[in-house]
Design an enzyme around this catalytic site. Structure first.
Site, short mmCIF file in Angstrom:
data_model
loop_
_atom_site.label_atom_id
_atom_site.label_comp_id
_atom_site.label_asym_id
_atom_site.label_seq_id
_atom_site.Cartn_x
_atom_site.Cartn_y
_atom_site.Cartn_z
N ASP A 102 -10.42 -3.00 -9.03
CA ASP A 102 -11.42 -2.52 -9.86
C ASP A 102 -12.47 -3.88 -9.91
O ASP A 102 -13.68 -3.74 -9.67
CB ASP A 102 -11.29 -1.84 -10.96
CG ASP A 102 -12.46 -1.35 -11.61
OD1 ASP A 102 -13.26 -0.83 -11.02
OD2 ASP A 102 -12.56 -1.75 -12.80
N ASP A 126 -1.03 -2.36 -9.05
CA ASP A 126 -1.09 -1.20 -10.24
C ASP A 126 -1.46 -0.15 -9.75
O ASP A 126 -1.02 0.98 -10.68
CB ASP A 126 -2.05 -1.82 -11.47
CG ASP A 126 -1.91 -3.25 -11.77
OD1 ASP A 126 -0.69 -3.72 -11.68
OD2 ASP A 126 -2.75 -3.83 -12.24
N ASP A 128 -4.13 1.61 -9.72
CA ASP A 128 -5.12 2.23 -10.51
C ASP A 128 -6.60 2.45 -10.07
O ASP A 128 -7.46 2.73 -10.61
CB ASP A 128 -5.11 1.57 -11.87
CG ASP A 128 -5.34 0.01 -11.76
OD1 ASP A 128 -5.60 -0.39 -10.73
OD2 ASP A 128 -5.58 -0.56 -12.85
N MET A 168 5.22 -4.44 -15.15
CA MET A 168 3.64 -4.56 -15.09
C MET A 168 2.94 -3.49 -14.53
O MET A 168 3.79 -2.52 -14.16
CB MET A 168 3.38 -5.83 -14.01
CG MET A 168 3.48 -7.32 -14.59
SD MET A 168 2.75 -8.42 -13.40
CE MET A 168 2.80 -9.92 -14.39
O1 F6P Z 1 -3.16 -6.51 -11.82
C1 F6P Z 1 -2.02 -6.90 -11.38
C2 F6P Z 1 -1.31 -7.63 -12.37
O2 F6P Z 1 0.04 -8.09 -11.99
C3 F6P Z 1 -1.05 -6.64 -13.61
O3 F6P Z 1 0.18 -5.85 -13.33
C4 F6P Z 1 -0.46 -7.85 -14.68
O4 F6P Z 1 -0.94 -7.30 -15.85
C5 F6P Z 1 -1.61 -8.66 -14.24
O5 F6P Z 1 -2.06 -8.73 -12.91
C6 F6P Z 1 -1.13 -10.30 -14.55
O6 F6P Z 1 -2.22 -11.03 -14.33
P1 F6P Z 1 -1.93 -12.67 -14.23
O7 F6P Z 1 -1.41 -12.80 -12.96
O8 F6P Z 1 -3.39 -13.13 -14.12
O9 F6P Z 1 -1.05 -13.20 -15.21
#
Ligand code: F6P
Length: 342
Positions: A102, A126, A128, A168
């Site tokens: 998104d 995700d 979503d 996650m």
């Molecule tokens: O959007 C993908 C994701 O892995 C989510 O599930 C998680 O909350 C986020 O990214 C983690 O982000 P980062 O890689 O910036 O720690």
């Protein structure tokens, strides 16, 4: 024709399969492909690499993204959108393929509104992103999470322990629900349906009273506890798209269960481990089809769209119908799953 391609947001298995398909299809039409490195950061800094057969020959099976990624948001930096538009021209691009979730697609939509020729490809573990039945990386993340849950079931069984596994998925429960269902988890908690600690404790007690000594509970990182203000977070900082870092609910819940029932309870948060590794066959094949379709949209001069999977077909969906919305787990699907939470 000179086409830019970039990957933005969290990485996901299948990104390389999509990049490979973009390059191969472009070669067929005699188009040139310019990889824009590190997502939108690369467009703002004009950090690019020419992508040819040699770069992409051996990547279909590799996790991550060969052109790197970042969570840079041009809308947050001074004149970011204007600079992105100017650099698009300076790089001599005719079109741009933005592969992302998104956040990345919202920037793609803004650039499209500003007059650039942009096409989007949906990516996020995700799952979503609305208006598509597939997002790059979800299937691999689910399979990886499923295996990790199964590993914990083995050790939970041997030690007769309760395990809480935090998965996650940000504010939707797709990965937790799919991996938990596939692994046969005892209980799955998702953000779409806030829970009370008492209900979870009562659930564990009921299981123990029935003689079950090892219990595995899957909790989505964004799951909400009734009467708590928002999800549990690692800290208060936010990224350029305004997202907090989720995490900690698994550990929190494990402590609460232990405190209430005095049963040995452990927590485990596989976190980013489910986001890497070789993509599944499904992720490779559909990512490939999306990459091919994106180049075809450009050839047709159809811009401002995201290529999506709907009923087995790859179709264009206007970016304006996609951005700013989050696809949450359907209520009915979660209701179906509840038969296993007895
Ligand atoms: O959007 C993908 C994701 O892995 C989510 O599930 C998680 O909350 C986020 O990214 C983690 O982000 P980062 O890689 O910036 O720690």
């Amino acid at each position: 024709m000179r086409i830019g391609v970039l990957t933005g947001g969290g990485d996901a298995p299948g990104l390389n399969s999509a990049i490979r398909a973009v390059v191969r299809k472009a070669e067929k039409y005699g188009y040139e492909i310019i990889g824009i490195r590190r997502g939108w950061a690369g467009l703002l800094e004009m950090d690019t690499v020419k992508l040819e057969y040699e770069n992409i020959r051996d990547i279909i099976h590799r996790g991550g993204t060969i052109i790197k990624t970042s969570r840079t948001n041009p809308k947050k930096s001074p004149n970011g959108v204007e600079r992105a538009c100017q650099n698009f021209k300076k790089l001599g691009l005719d079109a741009l393929i933005a592969i992302g979730g998104d956040d990345t697609l919202s920037v793609a939509a803004a650039l499209s509104e500003a007059g650039l020729n942009v096409v989007g490809i949906p990516k996020t573990i995700d799952h979503d992103v609305p208006e598509t039945e597939f997002t790059i990386g979800f299937d691999t993340a689910v399979n990886m999470a499923m295996r990790l849950i199964e590993n914990l079931q083995d050790t939970a069984e041997s030690h007769e322990r309760v395990f809480v596994v935090e998965i996650m998925g940000r504010h939707s429960g797709w990965i937790a629900l799919y991996s938990g269902l596939a692994a046969g988890a005892d209980l799955i908690l998702i953000p779409e349906e806030p829970f009370s600690i008492k209900d979870v404790v009562d659930f564990v007690k009921r299981k123990i009273d029935k003689g079950q000594k090892s219990i595995v509970i899957v909790v989505a990182e964004g799951a909400l506890i009734k009467d708590y203000k928002g999800p549990i977070t690692k800290d208060t900082s936010v990224d350029e798209f305004g997202h907090v870092r989720l995490g900690g609910i698994g550990e929190f819940l494990a402590k609460e269960i232990n405190k209430a029932l005095n049963v040995e309870t452990r927590s485990c948060a596989p976190a980013h481990t489910i986001r890497g590794g070789p993509p599944t066959a499904l992720d490779r094949v559909i990512s490939t089809r999306l990459g091919l379709a994106a180049v075809d949209l450009i050839r047709e001069g159809k811009f401002g769209y995201m290529v999506a999977l709907k009923a087995g077909k790859i179709v264009p969906v206007p970016l304006s119908e996609v951005v700013g919305k989050t696809k949450m787990v359907d209520k009915e699907l979660y209701e179906e799953a509840k038969v296993f939470f007895d």
